[in-house]
Motif scaffolding. Structure first.
Motif, PDB file in Angstrom:
ATOM      1  N   VAL A   1       0.866  -1.187   0.000  1.00 11.53           N
ATOM      2  CA  VAL A   1       0.000   0.000   0.000  1.00 11.53           C
ATOM      3  C   VAL A   1       0.901   1.236   0.000  1.00 11.53           C
ATOM      4  O   VAL A   1       2.023   1.210   0.496  1.00 11.53           O
ATOM      5  CB  VAL A   1      -0.941   0.071   1.237  1.00 11.53           C
ATOM      6  N   ILE A   2       0.364   2.293  -0.577  1.00  9.04           N
ATOM      7  CA  ILE A   2       1.035   3.603  -0.516  1.00  9.04           C
ATOM      8  C   ILE A   2       0.008   4.614  -0.027  1.00  9.04           C
ATOM      9  O   ILE A   2      -1.120   4.663  -0.543  1.00  9.04           O
ATOM     10  CB  ILE A   2       1.563   4.041  -1.895  1.00  9.04           C
ATOM     11  N   ALA A   3       0.402   5.393   0.962  1.00 18.40           N
ATOM     12  CA  ALA A   3      -0.452   6.484   1.427  1.00 18.40           C
ATOM     13  C   ALA A   3       0.267   7.795   1.174  1.00 18.40           C
ATOM     14  O   ALA A   3       1.490   7.888   1.367  1.00 18.40           O
ATOM     15  CB  ALA A   3      -0.746   6.329   2.916  1.00 18.40           C
ATOM     16  N   ALA A   4      -0.498   8.802   0.720  1.00 17.13           N
ATOM     17  CA  ALA A   4       0.100  10.116   0.441  1.00 17.13           C
ATOM     18  C   ALA A   4      -0.643  11.198   1.186  1.00 17.13           C
ATOM     19  O   ALA A   4      -1.868  11.111   1.382  1.00 17.13           O
ATOM     20  CB  ALA A   4       0.049  10.406  -1.052  1.00 17.13           C
ATOM     21  N   GLN A   5       0.102  12.184   1.615  1.00 17.43           N
ATOM     22  CA  GLN A   5      -0.481  13.348   2.269  1.00 17.43           C
ATOM     23  C   GLN A   5       0.306  14.574   1.810  1.00 17.43           C
ATOM     24  O   GLN A   5       1.538  14.569   1.858  1.00 17.43           O
ATOM     25  CB  GLN A   5      -0.383  13.157   3.795  1.00 17.43           C
TER      26      GLN A   5
ATOM     27  N   ILE B   1       4.923  10.964   0.197  1.00 19.21           N
ATOM     28  CA  ILE B   1       4.598   9.602   0.626  1.00 19.21           C
ATOM     29  C   ILE B   1       4.613   9.566   2.150  1.00 19.21           C
ATOM     30  O   ILE B   1       5.603   9.938   2.781  1.00 19.21           O
ATOM     31  CB  ILE B   1       5.606   8.589   0.046  1.00 19.21           C
ATOM     32  N   LEU B   2       3.488   9.122   2.701  1.00 21.08           N
ATOM     33  CA  LEU B   2       3.365   9.022   4.148  1.00 21.08           C
ATOM     34  C   LEU B   2       3.809   7.633   4.576  1.00 21.08           C
ATOM     35  O   LEU B   2       4.405   7.427   5.630  1.00 21.08           O
ATOM     36  CB  LEU B   2       1.875   9.214   4.467  1.00 21.08           C
ATOM     37  N   HIS B   3       3.492   6.662   3.701  1.00 15.84           N
ATOM     38  CA  HIS B   3       3.805   5.267   4.004  1.00 15.84           C
ATOM     39  C   HIS B   3       3.846   4.491   2.695  1.00 15.84           C
ATOM     40  O   HIS B   3       3.004   4.663   1.830  1.00 15.84           O
ATOM     41  CB  HIS B   3       2.710   4.700   4.923  1.00 15.84           C
ATOM     42  N   ALA B   4       4.849   3.621   2.547  1.00 19.60           N
ATOM     43  CA  ALA B   4       4.890   2.701   1.404  1.00 19.60           C
ATOM     44  C   ALA B   4       5.429   1.391   1.952  1.00 19.60           C
ATOM     45  O   ALA B   4       6.578   1.335   2.402  1.00 19.60           O
ATOM     46  CB  ALA B   4       5.795   3.236   0.303  1.00 19.60           C
ATOM     47  N   GLY B   5       4.615   0.339   1.954  1.00 24.36           N
ATOM     48  CA  GLY B   5       5.074  -0.918   2.527  1.00 24.36           C
ATOM     49  C   GLY B   5       4.024  -2.002   2.386  1.00 24.36           C
ATOM     50  O   GLY B   5       3.021  -1.825   1.691  1.00 24.36           O
ATOM     51  N   PRO B   6       4.274  -3.148   3.010  1.00 29.44           N
ATOM     52  CA  PRO B   6       3.339  -4.260   2.924  1.00 29.44           C
ATOM     53  C   PRO B   6       2.006  -3.921   3.602  1.00 29.44           C
ATOM     54  O   PRO B   6       2.011  -3.257   4.642  1.00 29.44           O
ATOM     55  CB  PRO B   6       4.031  -5.394   3.690  1.00 29.44           C
ATOM     56  N   ALA B   7       0.911  -4.369   2.999  1.00 24.30           N
ATOM     57  CA  ALA B   7      -0.414  -4.104   3.581  1.00 24.30           C
ATOM     58  C   ALA B   7      -0.492  -4.646   5.006  1.00 24.30           C
ATOM     59  O   ALA B   7      -1.107  -4.035   5.883  1.00 24.30           O
ATOM     60  CB  ALA B   7      -1.501  -4.745   2.710  1.00 24.30           C
ATOM     61  N   ALA B   8       0.194  -5.783   5.242  1.00 22.23           N
ATOM     62  CA  ALA B   8       0.103  -6.441   6.542  1.00 22.23           C
ATOM     63  C   ALA B   8       0.564  -5.544   7.694  1.00 22.23           C
ATOM     64  O   ALA B   8      -0.035  -5.573   8.765  1.00 22.23           O
ATOM     65  CB  ALA B   8       0.923  -7.737   6.522  1.00 22.23           C
ATOM     66  N   ASP B   9       1.647  -4.746   7.483  1.00 22.85           N
ATOM     67  CA  ASP B   9       2.045  -3.884   8.615  1.00 22.85           C
ATOM     68  C   ASP B   9       1.683  -2.420   8.430  1.00 22.85           C
ATOM     69  O   ASP B   9       2.265  -1.554   9.069  1.00 22.85           O
ATOM     70  CB  ASP B   9       3.547  -3.962   9.015  1.00 22.85           C
ATOM     71  N   ALA B  10       0.717  -2.130   7.569  1.00 21.99           N
ATOM     72  CA  ALA B  10       0.351  -0.719   7.384  1.00 21.99           C
ATOM     73  C   ALA B  10      -0.537  -0.249   8.535  1.00 21.99           C
ATOM     74  O   ALA B  10      -1.390  -0.998   8.994  1.00 21.99           O
ATOM     75  CB  ALA B  10      -0.382  -0.554   6.057  1.00 21.99           C
ATOM     76  N   PRO B  11      -0.339   0.987   8.981  1.00 22.67           N
ATOM     77  CA  PRO B  11      -1.258   1.526   9.979  1.00 22.67           C
ATOM     78  C   PRO B  11      -2.649   1.704   9.364  1.00 22.67           C
ATOM     79  O   PRO B  11      -2.793   1.640   8.138  1.00 22.67           O
ATOM     80  CB  PRO B  11      -0.642   2.879  10.335  1.00 22.67           C
ATOM     81  N   ALA B  12      -3.650   1.900  10.193  1.00 23.67           N
ATOM     82  CA  ALA B  12      -5.003   2.154   9.658  1.00 23.67           C
ATOM     83  C   ALA B  12      -5.054   3.601   9.169  1.00 23.67           C
ATOM     84  O   ALA B  12      -4.653   4.505   9.891  1.00 23.67           O
ATOM     85  CB  ALA B  12      -6.032   1.930  10.756  1.00 23.67           C
TER      86      ALA B  12
END
Ligand code: NIG
Ligand code: FE
Length: 402
Positions: A29-33, A37-48
């Motif tokens: 998953v990738i999250a952007a704000q 990039i706020l987060h880029a990593g495996p879905a399993a350890d992504a924050p909510a």
């Protein structure tokens, strides 16, 4: 955690240097704000994430937005006529010495105003962007007067206001000797060092200074003067080095802490060692090698052995590489230079970022970096290098926005 945009179901080729190979993360998953990039990593350890928008990529591959770190995108006219002469047997150097080559593009570029330069460059830029490019370096070097070099650099900067792309500008006053200085090359270098570089630095028109160190360009001593002037004005340096012969340009570039040395077909091992030590990137330009029918391969093995990072770029220019495809450039780097898929892909992302001194900001999928993404309809990353003339881009995100 709040995010503007969340991409799920992605296979990530992060290009992270701390992971092996392409830094692959399956089911990522990738999250952007705010465009980063706020987060880029495996879905399993992504924050909510509490995301304003979510896009399911359904297993598509995501790479960092591609970076073309060596172009002459701004220029007027073309050199199709010289191409025809070369088909009849004339060489690039013969045409240059007969008053064609760079000087013929100089005439056309001097005659064009900034609006005309932009009008001619935009289709080339659009071709790059259509393949997922999000950062383009653009050189001057076809004006060769203060006023015309400034016009080129302003046009290059203006591209970023016309398209969603980052532009890095490079002052290449030492590209060719203009006809006015045919009898006194050093006097032209005086002008470059004493007038053009100070002006360009003072007005924030260039991020770096480049030169053409070659028999048909400038000598090592002349390039040294250009580098000293650039550094005195706080500008980074790069060099067209060892394309047609070995004048020891790459060793000088490394000694002076250059971001990159480019072309390098004729570079030798001591210079490669110096580049490794200085962290100078080797920019491979297989399109120019192909188009000039060069047969002297750059020493890819030496770059590998000594750990010199390799980038791949189009060199988009009217004389030696009328090329506006970074995907095809990767195919040529693999086919002609025997670079691996991994080398090609890191060469248009992480190492290309470094060739521009922008490695803190772009080139990998990592938290904190700009959210520049290329999303691809492919089954495996090798397809980006393998195909010729086929564009599998699904979407392009620049600073978090598609
Ligand atoms: O990168 N070598 C010098 N500069 C360009 C060619 C420019 C031209 O021929 O217009 C290059 O190959
Ligand atoms: Fe070039």
């Amino acid at each position: 955690m709040r995010a503007d945009h969340l991409w799920t179901g992605a296979r990530l080729a992060t290009m992270r240097p701390d992971l092996p190979g392409l830094g692959i993360i399956e089911d990522g998953v990738i999250a952007a704000q705010h465009g980063r990039i706020l987060h880029a990593g495996p879905a399993a350890d992504a924050p909510a994430f509490d995301a304003a928008r979510t896009t399911d990529l359904e297993g598509r591959w995501v790479t960092p937005g591609l970076i073309d770190c060596h172009t002459h995108l701004i220029h007027a006219g073309d050199r199709a006529h010289e191409f025809e002469l070369r088909l009849k047997g004339a060489s690039y150097e013969e045409i240059a010495r007969a008053g064609g080559g760079i000087v013929s593009t100089m005439r056309a570029t001097r005659a064009a105003d900034e609006a005309e330069l932009l009008r001619q460059a935009l289709p080339r830029l659009d071709a790059l962007l259509a393949e997922g490019v999000t950062t383009v370096e653009v050189k001057s070097g076809y004006g060769l007067t203060l006023q015309d070099e400034v016009k080129m650099l302003r046009a290059a900067r203006a591209l970023a206001g016309l398209r969603p792309v980052d532009i890095a500008t490079t002052f290449l006053g030492a590209h060719a000797v203009p006809p006015e200085f045919a009898e006194n090359h050093d006097a032209y270098i005086d002008l470059v060092c004493r007038s053009m570089i100070p002006h360009v630095a003072q007005h924030g028109l260039a991020d770096a200074v480049d030169g053409f160190c070659e028999g048909i360009g400038f000598s090592l001593a002349q390039v040294r003067r250009v580098f000293h002037a650039a550094k005195a004005h706080g500008l980074a340096i790069k060099l067209h080095a060892e394309q047609l012969s070995n004048l020891q340009g790459a060793a000088l570039a490394a000694q002076c802490g250059a971001l990159s040395a480019d072309h390098l077909e004729h570079v030798d091992e001591p210079a490669v060692r110096a580049m490794a030590q200085a962290g100078t990137v080797a920019v491979m330009l297989p399109g120019a090698y192909y188009f000039t029918r060069d047969t002297h391969l750059p020493p890819i093995d030496l770059f590998r052995i000594h750990g010199v990072p390799m980038a791949v770029a189009t060199d988009c220019n009217p004389g030696t590489a009328p090329l506006t495809s970074l995907l095809l450039s990767m195919n040529m780097a693999a086919t002609l230079f025997r670079m691996s898929v991994e080398e090609c892909l890191t060469g248009v992302t992480r190492h290309a970022a470094r060739a521009l001194g922008r490695q803190a900001d772009i080139g990998t999928l990592e938290a904190g970096k700009a959210c520049d993404l290329a999303i691809w309809d492919i089954e495996r990353p090798a397809e980006l290098v393998y195909r010729m003339g086929f564009n599998p881009l699904h979407a392009r995100i620049h600073r978090g926005i598609s």
